[in-house]
Design an enzyme around this catalytic site. Structure first.
Site, PDB file in Angstrom:
ATOM      1  N   LYS A  22      39.399  45.962  31.464  1.00 10.09           N
ATOM      2  CA  LYS A  22      40.098  44.686  31.254  1.00 10.09           C
ATOM      3  C   LYS A  22      39.287  43.520  31.808  1.00 10.09           C
ATOM      4  O   LYS A  22      39.089  42.506  31.142  1.00 10.09           O
ATOM      5  CB  LYS A  22      41.467  44.728  31.957  1.00 10.09           C
ATOM      6  CG  LYS A  22      42.157  43.379  32.018  1.00 10.09           C
ATOM      7  CD  LYS A  22      43.494  43.458  32.721  1.00 10.09           C
ATOM      8  CE  LYS A  22      43.449  43.215  34.197  1.00 10.09           C
ATOM      9  NZ  LYS A  22      43.150  41.815  34.580  1.00 10.09           N
ATOM     10  N   ASN A  23      38.814  43.669  33.056  1.00 10.10           N
ATOM     11  CA  ASN A  23      38.151  42.536  33.701  1.00 10.10           C
ATOM     12  C   ASN A  23      36.781  42.249  33.122  1.00 10.10           C
ATOM     13  O   ASN A  23      36.165  41.246  33.445  1.00 10.10           O
ATOM     14  CB  ASN A  23      38.049  42.758  35.217  1.00 10.10           C
ATOM     15  CG  ASN A  23      39.417  42.634  35.866  1.00 10.10           C
ATOM     16  OD1 ASN A  23      40.356  42.131  35.252  1.00 10.10           O
ATOM     17  ND2 ASN A  23      39.540  43.107  37.094  1.00 10.10           N
ATOM     18  N   ARG A  92      45.742  33.902  34.183  1.00 12.92           N
ATOM     19  CA  ARG A  92      44.871  33.068  34.987  1.00 12.92           C
ATOM     20  C   ARG A  92      43.388  33.231  34.649  1.00 12.92           C
ATOM     21  O   ARG A  92      42.596  32.311  34.801  1.00 12.92           O
ATOM     22  CB  ARG A  92      45.127  33.475  36.448  1.00 12.92           C
ATOM     23  CG  ARG A  92      45.172  32.347  37.334  1.00 12.92           C
ATOM     24  CD  ARG A  92      45.189  32.789  38.750  1.00 12.92           C
ATOM     25  NE  ARG A  92      44.530  31.763  39.505  1.00 12.92           N
ATOM     26  CZ  ARG A  92      43.240  31.691  39.635  1.00 12.92           C
ATOM     27  NH1 ARG A  92      42.469  32.602  39.101  1.00 12.92           N
ATOM     28  NH2 ARG A  92      42.716  30.695  40.310  1.00 12.92           N
ATOM     29  N   ASP A 116      49.964  32.494  41.898  1.00  9.57           N
ATOM     30  CA  ASP A 116      50.639  33.652  41.320  1.00  9.57           C
ATOM     31  C   ASP A 116      51.141  34.539  42.441  1.00  9.57           C
ATOM     32  O   ASP A 116      51.238  34.097  43.585  1.00  9.57           O
ATOM     33  CB  ASP A 116      49.722  34.404  40.353  1.00  9.57           C
ATOM     34  CG  ASP A 116      48.483  34.941  41.038  1.00  9.57           C
ATOM     35  OD1 ASP A 116      48.449  34.934  42.288  1.00  9.57           O
ATOM     36  OD2 ASP A 116      47.564  35.372  40.346  1.00  9.57           O
ATOM     37  N   ASP A 304      41.967  45.140  44.075  1.00 12.32           N
ATOM     38  CA  ASP A 304      42.855  45.779  43.100  1.00 12.32           C
ATOM     39  C   ASP A 304      43.126  47.253  43.412  1.00 12.32           C
ATOM     40  O   ASP A 304      44.075  47.831  42.888  1.00 12.32           O
ATOM     41  CB  ASP A 304      42.258  45.671  41.688  1.00 12.32           C
ATOM     42  CG  ASP A 304      42.458  44.282  41.092  1.00 12.32           C
ATOM     43  OD1 ASP A 304      43.166  43.474  41.717  1.00 12.32           O
ATOM     44  OD2 ASP A 304      41.906  44.010  40.018  1.00 12.32           O
TER      45      ASP A 304
HETATM   46  C1  UD1 Z   1      39.472  38.764  42.055  1.00 15.12           C
HETATM   47  C2  UD1 Z   1      38.686  39.907  42.661  1.00 15.12           C
HETATM   48  C3  UD1 Z   1      38.310  40.842  41.557  1.00 15.12           C
HETATM   49  C4  UD1 Z   1      39.599  41.292  40.859  1.00 15.12           C
HETATM   50  C5  UD1 Z   1      40.379  40.079  40.340  1.00 15.12           C
HETATM   51  C6  UD1 Z   1      41.705  40.429  39.687  1.00 15.12           C
HETATM   52  C7  UD1 Z   1      37.147  39.884  44.583  1.00 15.12           C
HETATM   53  C8  UD1 Z   1      36.012  39.218  45.258  1.00 15.12           C
HETATM   54  N1  UD1 Z   1      37.540  39.386  43.402  1.00 15.12           N
HETATM   55  O1  UD1 Z   1      38.643  38.074  41.140  1.00 15.12           O
HETATM   56  O2  UD1 Z   1      37.602  41.945  42.068  1.00 15.12           O
HETATM   57  O3  UD1 Z   1      39.330  42.143  39.811  1.00 15.12           O
HETATM   58  O4  UD1 Z   1      40.647  39.213  41.432  1.00 15.12           O
HETATM   59  O5  UD1 Z   1      42.647  40.859  40.569  1.00 15.12           O
HETATM   60  O6  UD1 Z   1      37.670  40.855  45.066  1.00 15.12           O
HETATM   61  N2  UD1 Z   1      38.520  31.425  45.845  1.00 15.12           N
HETATM   62  C9  UD1 Z   1      38.519  30.102  46.283  1.00 15.12           C
HETATM   63  N3  UD1 Z   1      38.063  29.134  45.431  1.00 15.12           N
HETATM   64  C10 UD1 Z   1      37.612  29.421  44.170  1.00 15.12           C
HETATM   65  C11 UD1 Z   1      37.608  30.773  43.744  1.00 15.12           C
HETATM   66  C12 UD1 Z   1      38.082  31.752  44.604  1.00 15.12           C
HETATM   67  O7  UD1 Z   1      38.915  29.801  47.391  1.00 15.12           O
HETATM   68  O8  UD1 Z   1      37.194  28.496  43.457  1.00 15.12           O
HETATM   69  C13 UD1 Z   1      38.993  32.516  46.748  1.00 15.12           C
HETATM   70  C14 UD1 Z   1      40.247  33.207  46.234  1.00 15.12           C
HETATM   71  O9  UD1 Z   1      41.405  32.539  46.628  1.00 15.12           O
HETATM   72  C15 UD1 Z   1      40.101  34.580  46.818  1.00 15.12           C
HETATM   73  C16 UD1 Z   1      38.601  34.828  46.821  1.00 15.12           C
HETATM   74  O10 UD1 Z   1      38.017  33.530  46.752  1.00 15.12           O
HETATM   75  O11 UD1 Z   1      40.540  34.584  48.161  1.00 15.12           O
HETATM   76  C17 UD1 Z   1      38.074  35.708  45.693  1.00 15.12           C
HETATM   77  O12 UD1 Z   1      38.347  35.100  44.483  1.00 15.12           O
HETATM   78  P1  UD1 Z   1      37.626  35.471  43.103  1.00 15.12           P
HETATM   79  O13 UD1 Z   1      36.666  36.571  43.268  1.00 15.12           O
HETATM   80  O14 UD1 Z   1      37.173  34.212  42.481  1.00 15.12           O
HETATM   81  O15 UD1 Z   1      38.889  35.944  42.298  1.00 15.12           O
HETATM   82  P2  UD1 Z   1      38.916  36.530  40.872  1.00 15.12           P
HETATM   83  O16 UD1 Z   1      37.800  36.055  40.035  1.00 15.12           O
HETATM   84  O17 UD1 Z   1      40.311  36.333  40.409  1.00 15.12           O
END
Ligand code: UD1
Length: 415
Positions: A22-23, A92, A116, A304
């Site tokens: 999926k990701n 998202r 979320d 996850d």
């Molecule tokens: C994250 C997970 C990914 C998982 C996905 C879905 C990590 C590093 N990433 O990816 O493995 O498959 O969720 O559940 O484990 N953040 C900020 N500012 C930003 C972007 C992120 O502060 O602009 C923070 C987030 O709040 C979080 C962390 O960085 O605490 C990791 O975020 P990120 O890796 O960007 O999240 P996803 O891409 O959603």
């Protein structure tokens, strides 16, 4: 799918075919806006999130069709660079269209994603990275509006290896003028798959899957035919189901090299796993042993995996501490496991799990994709029936979840 009913099930046995990730596929779909023409993406899971991303591409003017795990996307010359509120709010991950839209069309209007069930989900690092490449942003009426004449390659040092920020920066840099270096990049296998897709399209990306990614910008890209990598999170779900329900499984197409840390941790808990010519073989012990786990960026234990591992720790011998380092607010599923008799205490971003001999079936709720899956796998090892409501969350990320579990001996159904 609104409700899944799970009865405590005996040992699991047989083979499960792991679907496409999926990701990965959601990001590959976003990358199709980078070039006009027909893309073919294979091994695409039949899940709600793929349908939502297809709706987003259609809203931007693409034609999308899906049959037998093959997705085709026809990107028009005049893509509409807008991601509406309803679709970004529903998923998202759609924020990753921002980089490719600005790169190819010089402008984008994307609804600001809200929080979320994991808590706050900021995108400041996505915007900072794109600004480094020359994009300008302002926010109005809940929409981020981005512009750039032509992006220019730059050195981007990420504060944290954010998956989303790395993807947005990468998909913008491929069409920028000159060279971009992303330092402290996310190293997830899905990022390497995205880079392989982009390279096949004519991009020049080096180092994806490591913490330094170098991109030489090219003027245009072309559509491609690509096979999505298998879903390590789906594989992890069947491994924890096995750990809890007992038995022996072969996970067809699972890639052990994408799950090193998970297999080590499950190994410490007593699960035997090994590479198999068709994927991964695994066999459960009589009783699991407790371990401590910490979620960390890849190759650490994925955030996850945590709900699944906490479900397994709930019925392990001893006590384990689960530390959530990525999304501090991601422990809502613990209340549901507690309703099933788990002994878990949460303080800040730590959970102390004292294993109990057996859980007991109860009415519970799925708060998100992995939380829902974790409750279902926990219910396999529980006495009596568990009724999981809001099960549509599970369908967002799992291809034929009930059918696949049923085929290996689990007792469950959905309506
Ligand atoms: C994250 C997970 C990914 C998982 C996905 C879905 C990590 C590093 N990433 O990816 O493995 O498959 O969720 O559940 O484990 N953040 C900020 N500012 C930003 C972007 C992120 O502060 O602009 C923070 C987030 O709040 C979080 C962390 O960085 O605490 C990791 O975020 P990120 O890796 O960007 O999240 P996803 O891409 O959603």
């Amino acid at each position: 799918m609104e409700r899944i009913r799970v009865r405590g099930s005996g040992p699991l046995d047989g083979r499960v075919k792991i679907s496409g990730a999926k990701n990965s596929v959601l990001k590959l779909m976003a990358a199709t806006v980078l070039a006009e023409g027909r893309f073919t993406i294979r091994n695409v899971p039949d899940i709600t999130d793929v349908r939502l991303m297809a709706d987003l591409l259609r809203a931007m003017g693409s034609e999308v069709s899906y049959a037998d795990a093959v997705l085709t996307v026809d990107t028009p010359a005049d893509t509409v660079p807008e991601a509406p509120y309803e679709l970004v709010e529903a998923m998202r991950a759609s924020i990753v269209v921002l980089g490719p839209l600005i790169a190819r069309l010089g402008r984008a209007r994307v609804s600001m994603p809200g929080g979320d069930d994991f808590g706050q989900r900021p995108i400041d690092w996505h915007l900072d990275a794109l600004r480094r490449l020359g994009a300008e942003f302002h926010t109005e009426h809940g929409y981020i509006e981005g512009r750039a004449d032509r992006l220019r390659g730059a050195r981007i040092v990420l504060e944290f290896p954010s998956v989303g920020a790395t993807e947005n920066a990468l998909m913008a840099a491929v069409l920028a003028e000159g060279t971009t270096v992303i330092e402290n990049a996310a190293k997830e296998p899905e990022l390497a798959d995205l880079a392989a897709f982009l390279n096949r399209m004519g991009a020049s990306v080096l180092g994806a899957g490591s913490s330094t990614i170098t991109i030489d910008g090219v003027p245009t890209l072309h559509p491609v035919d690509h096979q999505v990598i298998p879903d390590r999170l789906e594989a992890a779900t069947y491994l924890t189901a096995l750990a809890i329900a007992g038995g022996e499984l072969v996970l067809e197409d699972a890639r052990p090299e994408h799950m090193d840390m998970l297999m080590q941790k499950l190994g410490d808990m007593g699960l035997r796993t090994s590479a198999h010519p068709d994927g991964v073989w695994a066999s459960a012990p009589e009783r699991l042993r407790a371990v401590d786990i910490n979620s960390l960026p890849y190759p650490g234990v994925a955030t996850d995996y945590m709900p699944l591992m906490v479900a397994a720790l709930s019925v392990a011998d001893g006590a384990g501490i689960a530390t959530e380092n990525i999304f501090g607010g991601r422990f809502r599923y613990v209340d549901e496991l507690s309703r099933m008799g788990a002994d878990i205490r949460v303080e800040y971003h730590y959970a102390l799990i004292r294993g109990v001999p057996r859980l007991s079936g109860a009415p519970v709720r799925a708060h998100d994709i992995r939380a829902g899956a974790a409750i279902v796998v926990a219910a396999l090892g529980a006495d009596g029936e568990t009724v999981v409501s809001d099960a549509h969350h599970v369908a967002r990320g799992y291809d034929r979840f009930v059918e696949k579990l049923t085929a290996i001996g689990a007792d469950l159904d959905a309506d």
